[in-house]
Design a protein around this motif. Sequence first.
Motif, short mmCIF file in Angstrom:
data_model
loop_
_atom_site.label_atom_id
_atom_site.label_comp_id
_atom_site.label_asym_id
_atom_site.label_seq_id
_atom_site.Cartn_x
_atom_site.Cartn_y
_atom_site.Cartn_z
N THR A 94 -21.94 -8.50 30.12
CA THR A 94 -22.95 -9.54 30.24
C THR A 94 -22.93 -10.07 31.67
O THR A 94 -22.09 -9.67 32.48
CB THR A 94 -22.68 -10.70 29.25
OG1 THR A 94 -21.49 -11.40 29.66
CG2 THR A 94 -22.50 -10.17 27.83
N GLN A 98 -19.59 2.13 27.50
CA GLN A 98 -20.14 1.77 26.21
C GLN A 98 -20.24 2.97 25.29
O GLN A 98 -20.07 2.87 24.08
CB GLN A 98 -21.53 1.13 26.39
CG GLN A 98 -22.12 0.56 25.12
CD GLN A 98 -21.31 -0.60 24.60
OE1 GLN A 98 -20.77 -1.38 25.37
NE2 GLN A 98 -21.21 -0.70 23.29
N SER A 104 -17.09 -8.81 21.50
CA SER A 104 -18.01 -9.07 20.39
C SER A 104 -17.29 -9.38 19.09
O SER A 104 -17.84 -10.04 18.21
CB SER A 104 -18.94 -7.87 20.19
OG SER A 104 -18.19 -6.70 19.90
N LYS A 116 -18.62 -5.99 25.60
CA LYS A 116 -20.01 -5.75 25.99
C LYS A 116 -20.26 -6.45 27.32
O LYS A 116 -19.91 -7.63 27.48
CB LYS A 116 -20.98 -6.28 24.92
CG LYS A 116 -20.90 -5.55 23.60
CD LYS A 116 -21.92 -6.10 22.61
CE LYS A 116 -21.87 -5.33 21.28
NZ LYS A 116 -22.87 -5.87 20.31
N TRP A 160 -17.17 -9.59 30.55
CA TRP A 160 -17.07 -8.71 29.39
C TRP A 160 -16.88 -9.56 28.14
O TRP A 160 -15.84 -10.16 27.92
CB TRP A 160 -15.93 -7.72 29.56
CG TRP A 160 -16.28 -6.64 30.54
CD1 TRP A 160 -16.00 -6.62 31.87
CD2 TRP A 160 -17.03 -5.46 30.26
NE1 TRP A 160 -16.52 -5.49 32.45
CE2 TRP A 160 -17.16 -4.76 31.48
CE3 TRP A 160 -17.59 -4.93 29.10
CZ2 TRP A 160 -17.83 -3.55 31.58
CZ3 TRP A 160 -18.26 -3.72 29.20
CH2 TRP A 160 -18.38 -3.04 30.41
#
Length: 241
Positions: free
Chosen positions: A171, A9, A178, A169, A175
């Motif tokens: 979760t 990230q 977004s 992102k 992935w």
Amino acid sequence: MRGQPFLTQERRTWQNTSILSEQNFLKLKEIMYDHTFEAGSYLFWEGDPADKLFYIKQGQVKLTKTNAEGKEFTLHMFQDGDLVGELAGFTTLKHSYNALVTKDSIIGVIQTRDLEVLLWQHGDLAVEFIKWMGLMNRITETKVRDLMFYGKPGALCSTLIRLANTYGKQTEQGWLISHKVTHAELGDFIGATRESVNRMLRDLAKKGVIAQEQGHIIIKDIDYLRDICHCEHCPVTVCRI
């Protein structure tokens, strides 16, 4: 969830100008002037003189190319920290693609004639610009490779990986990409119709590789995608959308 995207990230801000040393980047900033571009405007069109480079301070730019039949292909998506344009190499050069601003952007404009003076004066900066040009060629070559060698399914899987690396992102489901991307936009990346992309995404969903939620794609098995596109584990600066 199997596998991990290549980027953490903390490394999702791409900045292809990271090839430049801090000292040389400051030299570059001294010759650029800021300009505001609204979403929907163009930095340049295919065939325009390639007499400027553009540094994206804030915003997003999409590079596209149109074939003889009028079909538009998406070549690259650039964002904050990226340098966009073609370096003429002291010869007359015209842009070979279009640069569409997709978000309201603040962009530093660099005149090629000013850059040439810096390159003549600072050999280390010239070397770093050669590396930047090589990086941009490598990004394009890997995308062409995926399409030529592994067809539309391989190119789509590669594009999904690049999207995960750029916008993913983590979760509980997988992935989450977004950035919302339509099936038609995915088709523009790989030269396929929206209907073909729909069919390939449905097949991936049936196999549990991806899921879709409120317009977002979730990659649940990224290793499967890597197998399909014969992933060569390119450097993180190359494996991007």
